[in-house]
Enzyme design. Structure first.
Site, short mmCIF file in Angstrom:
data_model
loop_
_atom_site.label_atom_id
_atom_site.label_comp_id
_atom_site.label_asym_id
_atom_site.label_seq_id
_atom_site.Cartn_x
_atom_site.Cartn_y
_atom_site.Cartn_z
N ASP A 146 -1.20 -0.29 6.10
CA ASP A 146 -1.53 0.27 7.43
C ASP A 146 -3.11 0.14 7.65
OD1 ASP A 146 -2.93 3.48 6.88
OD2 ASP A 146 -2.21 2.35 5.15
N ASP A 156 0.90 -1.11 0.01
CA ASP A 156 -0.09 0.01 0.00
C ASP A 156 0.93 1.35 0.17
OD1 ASP A 156 -2.52 1.38 0.39
OD2 ASP A 156 -2.00 1.71 2.38
N ASP A 203 -0.16 4.90 0.97
CA ASP A 203 -0.53 5.97 1.81
C ASP A 203 -0.39 5.62 3.35
OD1 ASP A 203 -0.93 8.22 -0.02
OD2 ASP A 203 -2.66 7.10 -0.35
#
Length: 217
Positions: free
Chosen positions: A179, A7, A9
């Protein structure tokens, strides 16, 4: 060759590039500042809570792009990279990417943030393969409408499986680093799921599943 999927961001970056682009547009007076900022913040809150209407958000995020030609947009993005993205770079993230390269893994990014924002960031990170939400382009200009399957939640799994069919890669030995609890669908299909500075929901899920939890901050 195993896939090492990341991922973007709040995983490879110490912040959210999608939200930061909205902040950039407001700071530069490119959009109606107060109204746009309020909507941008509200969409980000919805994303964090897992209730984002991705198509509504994409139309909001892509609409400003429709006002400018590609040269103007690219110049704007170059400034954005210098002023907003460079401070979000994480040395530990760069090192982790390199570790996977050194081990012979195939590194790629899968993100819900649109490809206009993320393609130059992926390039700066040295990652060639990017799956992201896409904006419709006609005659070289963005229309403000989304295109294709949004690369978000279960859509990330769909986009990845489509890419696997096209390229012949497999998920054998695969990694995915994220996250966000929004990425649980994809975390559950790889062989090695890793929670990176996770939100509370993902942290709980990682504990339950026995997934590693790491920090790149």
């Amino acid at each position: 060759m195993a896939l090492a999927i990341f991922d973007l961001d709040n995983t490879l970056l110490g912040g959210d590039s999608d939200h930061a682009w909205g902040e950039f547009l407001v700071a530069k007076g490119i959009v109606n500042s107060e109204e746009f900022k309020t909507k941008n913040d509200e969409f980000y809150r919805q994303y964090q809570q897992g209730g984002l209407d991705i198509n509504a958000y994409l139309r909001f995020a892509l609409q400003p792009l429709s006002k400018y030609d590609s040269d103007t947009l690219n110049a704007m993005h170059a400034t954005f990279m210098d002023e907003y993205i460079a401070p979000l770079r994480l040395p530990k993230a760069d090192a982790l990417l390199q570790k996977h390269r050194d081990e012979g893994d195939f590194v790629m990014i899968i993100t819900a943030t649109n490809s206009f924002i993320t393609r130059p960031i992926a390039d700066a990170l040295g990652v060639e393969t990017l799956l992201a939400c896409d904006g419709e382009i006609i005659n070289g200009r963005y229309t403000g409408e989304p295109a294709g399957i949004p690369c978000y939640q279960e859509g990330k799994v769909t986009r990845l499986h489509n890419w696997l069919q096209e390229t012949g890669h497999s998920l054998d030995g695969s990694y995915f680093y994220s996250d966000s609890h929004n990425d649980l669908p994809l975390l559950k299909v790889v062989d090695h799921a890793v929670a990176v500075d996770p939100d509370d929901t993902l942290k709980a899920a990682a504990h339950d599943a026995g997934w590693p939890i790491i920090s790149l901050r």
